[in-house]
Motif scaffolding. Structure first.
Motif, PDB file in Angstrom:
ATOM      1  N   ARG A 320     -41.749   5.320  26.479  1.00 56.52           N
ATOM      2  CA  ARG A 320     -40.846   5.196  27.624  1.00 56.52           C
ATOM      3  C   ARG A 320     -41.516   5.697  28.905  1.00 56.52           C
ATOM      4  O   ARG A 320     -41.406   5.080  29.969  1.00 56.52           O
ATOM      5  N   ALA A 321     -42.233   6.835  28.806  1.00 54.05           N
ATOM      6  CA  ALA A 321     -42.900   7.399  29.981  1.00 54.05           C
ATOM      7  C   ALA A 321     -43.959   6.452  30.521  1.00 54.05           C
ATOM      8  O   ALA A 321     -44.198   6.384  31.732  1.00 54.05           O
ATOM      9  N   GLN A 322     -44.580   5.700  29.630  1.00 56.47           N
ATOM     10  CA  GLN A 322     -45.649   4.791  30.049  1.00 56.47           C
ATOM     11  C   GLN A 322     -45.110   3.464  30.556  1.00 56.47           C
ATOM     12  O   GLN A 322     -45.629   2.892  31.518  1.00 56.47           O
ATOM     13  N   SER A 323     -44.032   2.973  29.916  1.00 54.99           N
ATOM     14  CA  SER A 323     -43.547   1.632  30.254  1.00 54.99           C
ATOM     15  C   SER A 323     -42.468   1.623  31.338  1.00 54.99           C
ATOM     16  O   SER A 323     -42.484   0.771  32.228  1.00 54.99           O
ATOM     17  N   VAL A 331     -32.660   1.542  25.422  1.00 53.00           N
ATOM     18  CA  VAL A 331     -33.434   0.307  25.610  1.00 53.00           C
ATOM     19  C   VAL A 331     -34.899   0.541  25.246  1.00 53.00           C
ATOM     20  O   VAL A 331     -35.520  -0.278  24.553  1.00 53.00           O
ATOM     21  N   ALA A 332     -35.451   1.677  25.686  1.00 44.11           N
ATOM     22  CA  ALA A 332     -36.847   1.995  25.361  1.00 44.11           C
ATOM     23  C   ALA A 332     -37.036   2.129  23.849  1.00 44.11           C
ATOM     24  O   ALA A 332     -38.037   1.666  23.297  1.00 44.11           O
ATOM     25  N   ALA A 333     -36.071   2.767  23.163  1.00 42.66           N
ATOM     26  CA  ALA A 333     -36.167   2.938  21.712  1.00 42.66           C
ATOM     27  C   ALA A 333     -36.136   1.582  21.013  1.00 42.66           C
ATOM     28  O   ALA A 333     -36.897   1.343  20.063  1.00 42.66           O
ATOM     29  N   HIS A 334     -35.266   0.685  21.484  1.00 37.75           N
ATOM     30  CA  HIS A 334     -35.194  -0.656  20.894  1.00 37.75           C
ATOM     31  C   HIS A 334     -36.508  -1.412  21.108  1.00 37.75           C
ATOM     32  O   HIS A 334     -37.031  -2.037  20.172  1.00 37.75           O
TER      33      HIS A 334
END
Length: 420
Positions: A320-323, A331-334
């Motif tokens: 998540r920190a990178q994207s 959403v990041a986890a999915h």
């Protein structure tokens, strides 16, 4: 199927036809090879065998009718309470040979995939550090059981199964024959379990040392004391009081954060005033294990061990920190699950997928990537590190999905030594 007059099976739900088809008219030690799954067994006072049941594996233990009924009910109750334990399948009574000779009743439980008896964690030499991880997992299991009011009565490494959990181990109760469930355990009941555990663990470690299966610098007595210390430290953290002044309310959050880091959620807590001064006492009232497991399950649907969940949540945070640092966590986890986890696991050759659980594979792959980056002095992606991880590490591991269907002879010899 051989019809056995008087045969009785007690099971929850529908009884599988394959269970009825097993050779209950034969003593367990005489069951034919095509039925038996040749898995390593721990030391037991009973005859225990693994058998195939459809597409799964079950453990069958011959015991008394009273013991089979009691343990079946205990395991069912523990399962409903969410305790880490094997799942009961059935109790079988009324067994007789074709000649009418009575046979011992049996308890049937489902084999816990990717689990290991403590003697199978390493098939040659158990390192001291690994042993301590087992001891801490055993202590956490006992704390969890005591919190729900379960008095074990026969605490030992032999009555426990272990699953790898991101560099640590998760422990599961496998024998509840002497157990009892109470609304709340007394201090005396808990202390008796600790006394039994200390004696049994020290004895089991002495036996391991005699067989050359443990580092020579391991002290069985000192290690059993470490188990007691680990238990007491966890129990105090989970149930003890924290004193604080009315203006120190941040200590409440700090205490809850420490419990979360241990893998527990605090559902309720009591705060009361001390009589002798103006300080307040905080005591957790209801603690529930599986903090990181539940969080990962809610975010991704993945059902994994507690430390594995902690590691995967860290990987999701990094992704998540990178994207998209300011994006929604769900959403990041999915996206991480769909674009990182599942594609990487699908790249594992089919013949190697029973080596470890998928979450454990991901944990070890992350570690391998870090070591590879250190070695080559550059940032290497998970995708780039996967081939070397498969060749250098995964291929050399044992299949732990079913404790090795065809294990090496030395493992069988070590595990069966002293059985009976």
């Amino acid at each position: 199927m051989t019809t056995i007059p008087g045969l009785g099976l007690t099971a929850s739900g529908t009884i599988p036809q394959e269970l009825l088809d097993l050779p209950w008219h034969l003593p367990l030690e005489d069951w034919p090879e095509h039925v038996i799954a040749a898995l390593p067994r721990g030391i037991s006072r009973h005859i225990v065998r693994f058998a195939y049941l459809g597409g799964s594996v079950i453990a069958v233990k011959e015991t008394s009718e009273r013991a089979a009924r009691h343990e079946y009910r205990m395991l069912r109750q523990l399962g409903k309470l969410g305790a880490p334990c094997v799942k009961p399948v059935a109790e079988v009574t009324g067994r007789t040979t074709p000649e009418g000779e009575e046979l011992s009743p049996a308890l049937v439980t489902r084999h816990l995939r990717f689990s290991l008896p403590y003697r199978a964690v390493f098939n040659q030499m158990m390192r001291k550090e690994t042993l301590l991880r087992l001891i801490h997992a055993q202590a956490l299991l006992m704390v969890e059981l005591h919190l729900i009011g379960f008095y074990w009565g026969d605490v030992s490494l032999s009555n426990t199964l272990f699953r790898r959990d991101a560099g640590a181990f998760a422990a599961y109760l496998v024998d509840a024959e002497t157990g009892e469930i109470h609304p709340k355990l007394s201090t005396g009941q808990r202390e008796y379990d600790l006394d039994v555990a200390q004696v049994n663990i020290a004895g089991e470690l002495m036996d391991l040392m005699e067989g050359g299966m443990v580092d020579e610098d391991v002290d069985p007595i000192a290690t059993s004391h470490q188990f007691i210390d680990a238990y007491r430290g966890l129990w105090q953290e989970l149930t003890g009081d924290t004193a604080f002044n009315p203006d120190q309310r941040w200590l409440i959050e700090e205490r809850i954060r420490r419990l979360n880091e241990l893998g527990f959620d605090v559902e309720e807590y009591d705060i009361r005033t001390m009589r002798e001064d103006s300080k307040l006492l905080l005591r957790p009232k209801v603690v529930d294990p599986g903090h990181h497991q539940r969080r990962l399950m809610n975010l991704t649907g993945l059902d994994v061990q507690e430390n594995q969940a902690r590691r995967l949540l860290g990987a999701i945070d990094a992704y998540r920190a990178q994207s998209d640092p300011h994006g929604d966590e769900a959403v990041a986890a999915h996206m991480w699950t769909q674009q990182v986890f599942q594609p990487l696991i699908s790249e594992i050759p089919k013949e190697l997928r029973n080596k470890l659980e998928p979450a454990e594979i991901m944990h070890q792959l992350i570690d391998h990537r870090w070591r590879l980056s250190e070695r080559e002095h550059r940032d290497i992606s998970l995708e780039e590190s996967l081939p070397s991880f498969i060749d250098e590490e995964l291929k050399g591991l044992r299949d732990e999905a079913t404790l090795m269907i065809d294990p090496p002879g030395d493992v069988i010899d070590q595990l069966n030594r002293g059985e009976g």
